[in-house]
Write a protein that holds these residues in place. Structure first.
Motif, short mmCIF file in Angstrom:
data_model
loop_
_atom_site.label_atom_id
_atom_site.label_comp_id
_atom_site.label_asym_id
_atom_site.label_seq_id
_atom_site.Cartn_x
_atom_site.Cartn_y
_atom_site.Cartn_z
N LEU A 183 -11.36 46.97 31.47
CA LEU A 183 -10.98 45.56 31.39
C LEU A 183 -10.21 45.25 30.11
O LEU A 183 -9.41 44.31 30.07
CB LEU A 183 -12.23 44.68 31.46
CG LEU A 183 -12.93 44.59 32.82
CD1 LEU A 183 -14.24 43.83 32.69
CD2 LEU A 183 -12.02 43.92 33.85
N ALA A 184 -10.47 46.03 29.05
CA ALA A 184 -9.79 45.80 27.78
C ALA A 184 -8.39 46.40 27.76
O ALA A 184 -7.62 46.14 26.82
CB ALA A 184 -10.62 46.38 26.64
N GLY A 230 -16.57 49.65 23.09
CA GLY A 230 -15.52 49.22 23.99
C GLY A 230 -16.04 48.61 25.27
O GLY A 230 -15.37 47.80 25.91
N SER A 231 -17.27 48.98 25.68
CA SER A 231 -17.84 48.45 26.90
C SER A 231 -18.21 46.99 26.77
O SER A 231 -18.48 46.31 27.76
CB SER A 231 -19.09 49.26 27.29
OG SER A 231 -20.11 49.10 26.32
N GLN A 246 -16.01 48.26 32.09
CA GLN A 246 -15.95 47.36 30.95
C GLN A 246 -14.89 47.79 29.95
O GLN A 246 -14.24 46.96 29.31
CB GLN A 246 -17.32 47.29 30.26
CG GLN A 246 -18.41 46.70 31.13
CD GLN A 246 -18.06 45.30 31.62
OE1 GLN A 246 -17.70 45.13 32.78
NE2 GLN A 246 -18.15 44.33 30.75
N ASN A 247 -14.68 49.08 29.81
CA ASN A 247 -13.61 49.57 28.94
C ASN A 247 -12.25 49.38 29.58
O ASN A 247 -11.26 49.09 28.89
CB ASN A 247 -13.84 51.05 28.62
CG ASN A 247 -14.90 51.27 27.56
OD1 ASN A 247 -14.63 51.28 26.37
ND2 ASN A 247 -16.15 51.42 28.01
N LEU A 294 -16.15 44.78 25.43
CA LEU A 294 -14.91 44.03 25.38
C LEU A 294 -14.45 43.61 26.76
O LEU A 294 -14.69 44.30 27.74
CB LEU A 294 -13.80 44.84 24.69
CG LEU A 294 -14.10 45.28 23.25
CD1 LEU A 294 -12.97 46.15 22.75
CD2 LEU A 294 -14.27 44.07 22.34
N LYS A 295 -13.77 42.53 26.82
CA LYS A 295 -13.16 42.07 28.06
C LYS A 295 -11.72 41.69 27.79
O LYS A 295 -11.33 41.37 26.67
CB LYS A 295 -13.91 40.85 28.62
CG LYS A 295 -15.19 41.22 29.35
CD LYS A 295 -15.75 40.01 30.08
CE LYS A 295 -16.98 40.37 30.89
NZ LYS A 295 -17.51 39.21 31.63
N GLU A 296 -10.97 41.71 28.86
CA GLU A 296 -9.56 41.38 28.72
C GLU A 296 -9.40 39.89 28.48
O GLU A 296 -10.08 39.08 29.11
CB GLU A 296 -8.81 41.79 30.00
CG GLU A 296 -7.32 41.67 29.89
CD GLU A 296 -6.65 42.09 31.17
OE1 GLU A 296 -7.19 41.77 32.24
OE2 GLU A 296 -5.58 42.71 31.12
#
Length: 276
Positions: free
Chosen positions: A162-163, A271-272, A159-160, A274-276
């Motif tokens: 992806l950001a 941060g987990s 998940q981090n 967040l997504k791109e």
């Protein structure tokens, strides 16, 4: 009037936080107080809430029972080694799931996450047979290597990941950087908060692990803290002074490890999400 309402709300919030903190910290305080008193003082009415003078005696008795130095070394060595290896493996897996496009990626990741639903106890017998066939029983690697690809750690790191900007990775590839160099020099340095948060989870998971070390480790000189403390509960008299001393000592490394990484922990958890 509005300022007064704001002050009242802040006071109420801080009061609730204070009560919650006291409730959370009381078990640690209770175990620390128990470590300084005799076994019988744990059950007095009213309970004893002040330090006693039996700490050295309790530590001496505990050392005779389990060998504090050896147990502490086993737990630290296993937990730290596991955390380092698992963090390396999980970060690579999460990078692949987040930034590499290949056929069936999402399906594989979903199946991987669904593996967390499999009861841990169902894997004990196959894992024990595997370790026995390899001759690894009662050795450090029998406790360290299983479950180094920890599903929750991979999910958290993914998940981090992806950001992280994909354009930066593509630019590094155009410049001729290898995939390993991109991962090690470009991606990982920006993942410190996520790495710290994941490291805390991995360390606590291994430090508190009980069932598998109890099965895999057969000699007392290989015991970790949870297994060694369980040996204090026999059929005869239980010395709760020793038990509380052991619990207090077992809690100290976790607190130190968490406090050393706490500044990264919150940002890593946020941060987990967040997504791109």
């Amino acid at each position: 009037m509005k300022k007064r309402n704001v002050k009242v709300r802040k006071f109420g919030l801080y009061f609730l936080l204070l009560v919650g903190a006291l409730i959370s910290l009381f078990p640690f305080y209770w175990s620390a107080i128990g470590a300084t008193n005799e076994s019988g003082s744990m059950f007095t009415k009213p309970p004893t809430l002040i330090p006693g003078n039996q700490l050295l005696e309790n530590m001496s008795n505990l050392n005779e029972q389990i060998g504090i130095g050896r147990v502490m070394f086993n737990s630290l060595f296993i937990s730290i080694t596991y955390t380092i290896i698992a963090l390396f493996v999980c970060s690579m897996a999460s990078y692949a799931f987040a930034k590499f496009k290949f056929k069936g990626r999402d399906i594989i990741f979903t199946i991987f996450l669904l593996s967390m639903m499999v009861p841990y106890h169902a894997t004990i017998i196959p894992l024990f047979k595997m370790m026995a066939s390899w001759g690894w029983l009662n050795q450090y690697q029998a406790v360290i290597l299983p479950n180094i690809a920890y599903p929750f750690a991979i999910f958290l790191m993914r998940q981090n990941m992806l950001a992280f900007p994909t354009a930066l990775i593509e630019a590094s590839r155009i410049d001729g950087a290898s995939e390993w160099k991109i991962f090690y020099k470009v991606v990982l340095p920006s993942m410190k908060p996520a790495l710290a948060a994941t490291a805390i989870f991995l360390f606590m998971y291994q430090w508190n692990s009980f069932l598998w070390p109890l099965i895999a480790l057969s000699s007392t000189d290989m015991y970790t803290f949870p297994v060694a403390l369980s040996s204090l509960f026999g059929l005869s008299r239980i010395d709760y002074g020793q038990v509380m001393t052991g619990v207090t000592l077992a809690t100290v490394p976790i607190i130190i490890f968490f406090l050393s990484l706490q500044r990264y922990f919150i940002s890593g958890m946020l941060g987990s999400a967040l997504k791109e």
